[in-house]
Design an enzyme around this catalytic site. Sequence first.
Site, short mmCIF file in Angstrom:
data_model
loop_
_atom_site.label_atom_id
_atom_site.label_comp_id
_atom_site.label_asym_id
_atom_site.label_seq_id
_atom_site.Cartn_x
_atom_site.Cartn_y
_atom_site.Cartn_z
N GLU A 161 0.80 -1.24 0.00
CA GLU A 161 0.00 0.00 0.00
C GLU A 161 0.83 1.28 0.00
O GLU A 161 0.57 2.20 0.78
CB GLU A 161 -0.96 -0.02 1.20
CG GLU A 161 -1.87 -1.23 1.18
CD GLU A 161 -2.79 -1.33 2.40
OE1 GLU A 161 -2.75 -0.47 3.28
OE2 GLU A 161 -3.56 -2.31 2.44
N ASN A 203 2.08 -5.22 -3.11
CA ASN A 203 0.68 -5.52 -2.84
C ASN A 203 -0.09 -4.23 -2.56
O ASN A 203 0.38 -3.37 -1.82
CB ASN A 203 0.63 -6.44 -1.60
CG ASN A 203 -0.75 -7.01 -1.31
OD1 ASN A 203 -1.37 -7.60 -2.20
ND2 ASN A 203 -1.24 -6.83 -0.10
N HIS A 239 -10.60 -6.02 -2.44
CA HIS A 239 -11.67 -5.82 -1.44
C HIS A 239 -12.81 -5.08 -2.15
O HIS A 239 -12.67 -3.91 -2.50
CB HIS A 239 -11.16 -4.96 -0.28
CG HIS A 239 -10.10 -5.62 0.54
ND1 HIS A 239 -10.34 -6.73 1.33
CD2 HIS A 239 -8.79 -5.33 0.71
CE1 HIS A 239 -9.22 -7.09 1.94
NE2 HIS A 239 -8.26 -6.26 1.59
N ASP A 270 -12.33 -10.27 -0.82
CA ASP A 270 -13.64 -10.35 -0.17
C ASP A 270 -14.60 -9.46 -0.94
O ASP A 270 -14.19 -8.46 -1.53
CB ASP A 270 -13.60 -10.03 1.33
CG ASP A 270 -12.93 -8.72 1.69
OD1 ASP A 270 -12.83 -7.83 0.83
OD2 ASP A 270 -12.50 -8.57 2.86
O1 G2I Z 1 -7.81 -3.68 6.25
C1 G2I Z 1 -7.94 -4.86 5.51
C2 G2I Z 1 -6.61 -5.29 4.97
C3 G2I Z 1 -6.13 -4.27 3.94
N1 G2I Z 1 -4.90 -4.71 3.32
C4 G2I Z 1 -3.83 -5.03 4.23
C5 G2I Z 1 -4.27 -6.00 5.31
O2 G2I Z 1 -3.24 -6.22 6.23
C6 G2I Z 1 -5.51 -5.49 6.01
O3 G2I Z 1 -5.85 -6.45 7.02
C7 G2I Z 1 -6.47 -5.95 8.16
C8 G2I Z 1 -6.80 -7.09 9.09
O4 G2I Z 1 -7.72 -7.93 8.46
C9 G2I Z 1 -7.41 -6.55 10.37
O5 G2I Z 1 -7.54 -7.60 11.34
O6 G2I Z 1 -5.62 -5.04 8.79
C10 G2I Z 1 -6.24 -4.42 9.89
C11 G2I Z 1 -5.36 -3.33 10.43
O7 G2I Z 1 -4.89 -2.49 9.45
C12 G2I Z 1 -6.53 -5.46 10.96
O8 G2I Z 1 -7.23 -4.88 12.02
C13 G2I Z 1 -6.60 -4.95 13.25
C14 G2I Z 1 -7.30 -3.97 14.19
O9 G2I Z 1 -7.18 -2.67 13.62
C15 G2I Z 1 -6.67 -4.03 15.51
O10 G2I Z 1 -7.37 -3.18 16.40
C16 G2I Z 1 -6.64 -5.46 16.04
O11 G2I Z 1 -5.92 -5.53 17.25
O12 G2I Z 1 -6.69 -6.25 13.78
C17 G2I Z 1 -5.99 -6.37 14.98
C18 G2I Z 1 -5.97 -7.84 15.42
O13 G2I Z 1 -7.27 -8.36 15.52
#
Ligand code: G2I
Length: 466
Positions: A161, A203, A239, A270
């Site tokens: 990103e 990515n 996404h 998704d």
């Molecule tokens: O945002 C969707 C994805 C976009 N591309 C990069 C990916 O790395 C990103 O993944 C998401 C995760 O699916 C989430 O799970 O990235 C988020 C953060 O940028 C993740 O969220 C985080 C929450 O913000 C936190 O509060 C939490 O502690 O997930 C963490 C673990 O559950």
Amino acid sequence: MDRNRRRSRAAITVAAVGALVTGVVVSLATTANAATTLGASAAEKGRYFGTAVAAYKLSDSTYSTILNREFNMVTPENEMKWDATEPSQNSFSYGSADQIVARAQQQGMRVRGHALAWHSQQPGWVNNLSGTALRNAMLNHVTQVATYYKGKIYAWDVVNEAFADGSTGARRDSNLQRTGNDWIEAAFRAARAADPGAKLCYNDYNTDGQNAKSNAVYAMVQDFKSRGVPIDCVGFQSHFNPQSPVPSDYQANLQRFANLGVDVQITELDIEGSGTAQANNFRTVTQACLNVSRCTGITVWGIRDSDSWRASGTPLLFDGNGTKKAAYDAVLQALNGGNPTSPSPSNPSSPSPSNPSSPSPSQSNPNPGTGGCTATVSINQWQGGFVATVRVTAGSSGTNSWSVRLTLPSGATISNAWNADRSASSGAVTFTNVSYNGKINAGQFTEFGFQSSGTAGTLTPTCTAA
Ligand code: G2I
């Protein structure tokens, strides 16, 4: 007495023939059937089907059952990010990521590493750094993490990103960008040096169709290829929701990147929605990957709707109970159907020919084999090691199981194999199918691979089918 013995021997023979005939019938019936899981079906098309995985969910039996059954690639959803792996400077923590890698290895799945350098999810200490100190900290992070996982990662999202949204085509402003415009190529070079066997990906999201942002990424990849900066693949997060639907030029966009000489991968798929509309969107995306020969696989960003980072949009293939949705059926049907363009087994991009330390002649050694299958091998060799990709093609009867035998030269020791079990790590090695890729329909193929130290030389595989 003699007569009795003869009679019973004859009975055994008849029974054996009966069993054989039954076996043939069963085998014909099974090989005519389509694959029944996402991973197996994708493997028949020379591709993988993956999911994002959260380590803390591995103990959930519904989650684990679906994971083990359906997928042959995993991406740690958060566990390999900078905040998770280097919570304080130069002190590394791999516990959660290791749980996912261990599960993957136990199940014969491969791992996409996500992500080495990213403006988001950085540990707090990074905020105190800038300039050379930040650049060096980033490079140290890339080197340490990629070295720790060396030989265990199929592909790394080296940089995630890094481009801005909107019409400017500019880099995203971030602390990493402010260390100098060459931060991205510096990260890729460090990753290549640390793990020459991993494919190195850029990515991003909102790059899924042709637009200012994807044009800017395209120009960067073109520039990297022309200057020999090591890059092997581009990840399209994908996404989608009603505000950001699957673009009509999705496949064309994948294809134009592939034409630059990189693999393309759908990395975080998704699609919000439900029912037939959602299923059709998933079908479109799956078919686009099958239609692009260098689209090597698809990863969905979670298993059940309830596992999604945007659960309220129910954007995944299984509902909250773990039941297959219409979207699942559409993806499986697409994977099982059609005549996709086969991805090339001799992928010249990993490690890239642009890597000066890795002359990577790929070679293909067709061998007629015996018993109804053939195997060909392609090699990506670098200083001190190589990755071999072996394609197993079924003959006219199809296979229920197969094995491939080849002899490694002295000095070559296998560190890691995927999509096959191996009998040894050096010398004469027999690889046998794993549970999901033993059945190959007539004329179809599957691929397995391994990473080894040493020099491959000319490997001559012999395939045996049953
Ligand atoms: O945002 C969707 C994805 C976009 N591309 C990069 C990916 O790395 C990103 O993944 C998401 C995760 O699916 C989430 O799970 O990235 C988020 C953060 O940028 C993740 O969220 C985080 C929450 O913000 C936190 O509060 C939490 O502690 O997930 C963490 C673990 O559950």
